[in-house]
Write a protein that holds these residues in place. Structure first.
Motif, PDB file in Angstrom:
ATOM      1  N   ALA A 373       5.501   5.420   1.652  1.00 44.99           N
ATOM      2  CA  ALA A 373       4.775   6.391   0.834  1.00 44.99           C
ATOM      3  C   ALA A 373       4.086   7.434   1.705  1.00 44.99           C
ATOM      4  O   ALA A 373       4.106   8.639   1.399  1.00 44.99           O
ATOM      5  N   SER A 388       1.828   4.828  -5.723  1.00 43.62           N
ATOM      6  CA  SER A 388       2.851   3.786  -5.687  1.00 43.62           C
ATOM      7  C   SER A 388       2.621   2.782  -6.807  1.00 43.62           C
ATOM      8  O   SER A 388       1.489   2.323  -7.014  1.00 43.62           O
ATOM      9  N   ASP A 450      -2.171   3.120  -3.490  1.00 45.18           N
ATOM     10  CA  ASP A 450      -1.243   1.999  -3.561  1.00 45.18           C
ATOM     11  C   ASP A 450      -1.615   1.110  -4.739  1.00 45.18           C
ATOM     12  O   ASP A 450      -2.505   0.263  -4.660  1.00 45.18           O
TER      13      ASP A 450
END
Length: 469
Positions: A373, A388, A450
């Motif tokens: 990412a 993500s 994340d």
């Protein structure tokens, strides 16, 4: 739709007619100055100012003073944009990758197949070019696709640029520095020549979408028209311009023929603004831009003038699909476990990238996701935020994305900040005036959120599945 039909805007429109709510035909006459934009504003969608929301394509059948038709909003939803190409939003980036890998070169029209065209006077004021706001520099071609051939390389380029009507036969054009059209223009100037161009308004979906792809997906030397041919399932048909030594796309609604000349003119000699931009803010006018001298205009019978609203969903949809394909291609090169990429329209289809990852198979995948990412943020200048998520999150659902952000993220461990990276100056935060940590205009702090479940805790994040009785 067959590839033949996909080459044609009006046939794509006809395919929407039987679908409830997809196409609105406005028969009441509206003015080009403010009328089209004001009527469409309720459907423009983020990042236009609220209240707005996704809506239909709108065909204004009589736009004054010429009484010609204007289309806006055709790509106003991701679902409709993909459906015009016979696919889904999730599949379209993969279709683009396949088209780039196996392009289908354009062909010359054969006798009897070219639509009838009328040669009009080189007078832009006779066309229904909208003015969006009272602060605009003037009428703008917001969806004009410029076709030109680089005199040094012989490679065609088709790309969309912001163009302001500066007079009956004069346009200013903003070419983002470093793009192929600017390179062709500079090559012509080095030869002491003007660059012949054909500006297309009203193109089929495959051609227009291919023209909006980033150079990271369609690099120099690859013909966007060949990508469009593969995407649409049939070669794009070309013919000759009437007044300049250039090619044009035979099925375009309008072709504005002309030459990119050496003259430079202010975009707006009367004020600081240009026209609304795709990130939702009023664009700043450039003090000096190259100009196009118009030599002729051709139009199909009953030609439709296609436009977009600068601060709106539609432009972000067009930009987003190409960006998704480019990010997918890069992550595949890294052998990253990516499942899907969604470039959210709230970021103009460029600045906010949602990355969906395949189910993690080991603890090592926690770090693999983060590194992959962050590589997207490093390698794609426009990407500012990466989010993500796991396979069970619907990337097309804002509610699901916010749910994942809320229940699968702890800010002190799951947010990574990459300071002072190359960015995009149309975002007004990307400036030292906003943050002292930014070293120059067009640089920015980037962030990865994340929202994937840690491998070791995956059993605690099990979503219920409802069973049919």
């Amino acid at each position: 739709m067959t590839g033949r039909r996909l080459a044609d805007l009006r046939t794509a429109l006809a395919g929407l007619d039987p679908m409830p709510g997809e196409l609105v035909r406005e028969r009441e006459e509206v003015p080009a100055r403010f009328g089209v934009s004001a009527r469409y504003a309720k459907w423009a969608g983020t990042p236009a100012p609220p209240p707005t929301g996704p809506g239909p394509a709108v065909l204004f059948e009589r736009v004054g003073p010429s009484g010609r038709a204007v289309l806006i909003g055709l790509y106003g939803t991701r679902r409709r944009a993909a459906a015009l190409l016979g696919t889904t939003p999730a599949e379209l980036p993969h279709r683009l990758l396949a088209a780039v890998a196996a392009p289908v070169p354009p062909v010359r029209t054969r006798g009897g197949r070219e639509p009838a065209r009328t040669l009009l006077a080189p007078d832009l004021t006779a066309l229904p070019v909208p003015v969006l706001t009272g602060e605009d520099a003037g009428p703008y071609l917001t969806l004009g696709a410029v076709l030109a051939t680089d005199p040094d390389t012989g490679v065609r380029n088709l790309s969309v640029h912001r163009m302001c009507v500066q007079g009956p036969d004069r346009l200013s054009i903003w070419m983002v520095p470093g793009r192929d059209l600017e390179a062709a223009h500079l090559a012509a100037r080095r030869r002491g020549a003007n660059l012949p161009v054909a500006i297309h308004v009203g193109l089929g979906p495959a051609v227009l979408l291919s023209s909006c792809c980033p150079t990271s997906l369609v690099p120099a030397g690859v013909d966007e028209l060949a990508v469009a041919g593969a995407l649409g399932g049939a070669p794009v048909e070309l013919t000759d311009c009437r007044t300049v030594a250039a090619e044009c796309i035979a099925h375009a609604e309008y072709v504005i023929e002309g030459e990119l000349v050496g003259d430079v003119a202010p975009e707006n000699p009367r004020g600081p603004y240009a026209t609304p931009e795709f990130l939702g803010y009023q664009g700043r006018a450039h003090p000096g831009l190259p100009t196009v001298r118009v030599t002729g205009i051709t139009a199909r019978d009953g030609a439709i003038f296609q436009t977009v609203s600068g601060p709106g969903h539609e432009q972000s949809v067009l930009l987003g699909f190409g960006m998704e394909a480019a990010v997918l291609a890069r992550l595949r090169e890294l052998d990253a476990p990516v499942r899907a990429v969604h470039c959210h329209t709230a970021g103009g289809g460029q600045l906010m990238v949602v990355l969906q990852w395949r189910s993690k198979r080991s603890p090592a995948d926690d770090e693999a996701v983060r590194k992959a990412a962050e590589s997207v943020l490093e390698e794609f200048r426009m990407a500012k935020l990466a989010v993500s998520v796991d396979e069970d999150v619907d990337v097309e659902s804002d509610a699901d994305l916010w749910w994942a952000m809320t229940t699968r993220l702890q800010a002190d461990r799951d947010v990574a900040v990459l300071p002072d990276r190359l960015g995009f100056p149309l975002d007004p935060t990307q400036s030292p005036a906003y943050s002292p940590t930014v070293s120059a205009d067009g640089r920015t702090a980037k962030a990865h959120f994340d929202c994937t479940v840690p491998y070791a805790l995956r059993d605690r994040f099990h979503r219920p599945r409802f069973t049919e009785p």
